[in-house]
Design a protein around this motif. Sequence first.
Motif, PDB file in Angstrom:
ATOM      1  N   TYR A 176      37.796  70.248  18.442  1.00 33.39           N
ATOM      2  CA  TYR A 176      38.893  71.087  19.298  1.00 33.39           C
ATOM      3  C   TYR A 176      40.357  71.049  18.869  1.00 33.39           C
ATOM      4  O   TYR A 176      40.930  71.965  18.813  1.00 33.39           O
ATOM      5  CB  TYR A 176      38.502  70.907  20.574  1.00 33.39           C
ATOM      6  CG  TYR A 176      39.613  71.689  21.454  1.00 33.39           C
ATOM      7  CD1 TYR A 176      39.215  72.930  21.857  1.00 33.39           C
ATOM      8  CD2 TYR A 176      40.707  70.888  22.041  1.00 33.39           C
ATOM      9  CE1 TYR A 176      40.269  73.582  22.818  1.00 33.39           C
ATOM     10  CE2 TYR A 176      41.667  71.683  22.638  1.00 33.39           C
ATOM     11  CZ  TYR A 176      41.312  73.002  23.169  1.00 33.39           C
ATOM     12  OH  TYR A 176      42.445  73.459  23.705  1.00 33.39           O
ATOM     13  N   GLY A 225      28.209  77.553  24.956  1.00 35.12           N
ATOM     14  CA  GLY A 225      29.394  76.948  25.735  1.00 35.12           C
ATOM     15  C   GLY A 225      29.878  78.121  26.756  1.00 35.12           C
ATOM     16  O   GLY A 225      30.203  77.523  27.805  1.00 35.12           O
ATOM     17  N   LEU A 265      33.685  73.177  24.446  1.00 38.10           N
ATOM     18  CA  LEU A 265      32.611  73.851  23.659  1.00 38.10           C
ATOM     19  C   LEU A 265      32.907  75.092  23.412  1.00 38.10           C
ATOM     20  O   LEU A 265      32.473  75.536  22.186  1.00 38.10           O
ATOM     21  CB  LEU A 265      31.185  73.372  24.580  1.00 38.10           C
ATOM     22  CG  LEU A 265      30.048  73.648  23.784  1.00 38.10           C
ATOM     23  CD1 LEU A 265      29.806  72.694  22.515  1.00 38.10           C
ATOM     24  CD2 LEU A 265      28.802  73.372  24.825  1.00 38.10           C
ATOM     25  N   ILE A 318      33.189  66.957  19.846  1.00 39.99           N
ATOM     26  CA  ILE A 318      33.716  68.175  20.002  1.00 39.99           C
ATOM     27  C   ILE A 318      35.173  68.329  20.227  1.00 39.99           C
ATOM     28  O   ILE A 318      35.985  69.123  20.093  1.00 39.99           O
ATOM     29  CB  ILE A 318      32.761  68.707  21.397  1.00 39.99           C
ATOM     30  CG1 ILE A 318      31.595  69.235  20.963  1.00 39.99           C
ATOM     31  CG2 ILE A 318      33.731  69.859  22.063  1.00 39.99           C
ATOM     32  CD1 ILE A 318      30.394  69.271  22.292  1.00 39.99           C
TER      33      ILE A 318
END
Length: 465
Positions: A8, A184, A430, A4
């Motif tokens: 990101y 998220g 997230l 993640i």
Amino acid sequence: MNIITAVYNFLWGDLITLPLPGGSSIGISLLVLLLVPAGIYFTIRTRFVLIRKFPHMIQIAMEKNEHSQAGSISGFQALIVATATRVGMGNLVGVVAAISAGGAGAVFWMWLLALLGSSTAFAEGTLAQIYRQKDPLYGGYRGGPAYYIHDFMTKKKQNGPAKEKRYSLIAVLFAISGLICWCGISQVISNSVSSAMKNAFHIPPLYTTIFLVVVAAIVVLRKNATVHVLDVVVPIMAGCYLLITLFVIIKNIGALPSVFQRIFEEAFGLRQVAAGGFGAVLMNGIKRGLFSNEAGSGSAPCAAAAADVSHPAKAGLMQAFGVFIDTILICTCSALLMLLAPADKIAGLQGMDLLQSAMQYHLGEFGVIFIAVILFLFSFSTFIGILFYARSNVAYLFGDNWLSQTAYKILALIMLFIGGLAAYTFVWDLGDVGIGLMTIFNMIALIPLSGQAIDSLKDYERKEK
């Protein structure tokens, strides 16, 4: 977590770096490269739709709509649902983060992004209406990017009408990204609320989280409670927040000119260029503006598709108006509450601590309690709204059945519970990853199909005349 974080950084990290005068530089992320040019393109194509049609947007919002379709919602109710999800942590915690990292000038760039984003929101909202479908489970209509992406990709591959395909890869990836994003955001919601309640009332996070989950479950597990609850909650919470901000502004009216002067001076780096901070001002304003108004991400079109309106362009205009409410009104309120507080009162603080300290200066202990309560309402309405969005994506992936709809709601409630006790940075990442992936998949179809949205606007204006 490593995966993640890597995704990101790819989406939101500095993809290219441009040098600036004075030895500083500015890093531009992939999503900024996608959304800002797209916003400029749609703004030009719609001829500045937010400015040009603003009085008409208010007129549409005030219209009464007699529903011809059982279970359908009005254009105003679709606006309420979209506002519920836009007006959330991005308006409180997000604005605090942008100003903390980029200074007061970040507010100006959030305003500019609202102007550009409103045109993007118009385009995707109108397309969602054009490609909507009947909803056999909830009644009324359903749709969103998964449906217009599916139509675009299948027709593109087949070069015209042919055998109907059940799935399109890009549409499936969009739908999955949306469900990940909303899980998220569910965690961010409970995390923010439990922190605020602990600061204001010294309530342990576990108790706050259990209460939030129980109340949310009572609403979302009922068939059609979502829109009715939001119809009540959203106008009250937004109205109270605006009134309190207006009171603070009147109380500090003498300081207002200097605050706006500071916003414009810092926006163009008049104070920051020498210190090499202009890039931080610009990019923090742009990134938080994009995250707050959600234009281009494909979330709000899920509400626009459900609206029972007389013309597709009406739903698009309502979504453009929603961006104005979110960023120009609510985000500006949060910014002014902070910028009107003396620097020494909020020095070294971040997140909810900063906002609550500013409110404590303005309104005493009531200010801390007010922010905690308003954050609870903002967060609760956001959770209800994202589960309304999720309906169409779940239906696209798993078909029309109550089992899959209920299963996702239970999963979101579990995420809501976990988030109240989880690590803060991870749950923010997230949500950012989910919304970033949604944006990329949405843009694949949104830009090529945008001509249909422009044609719809022209047709609507002809009929209006």
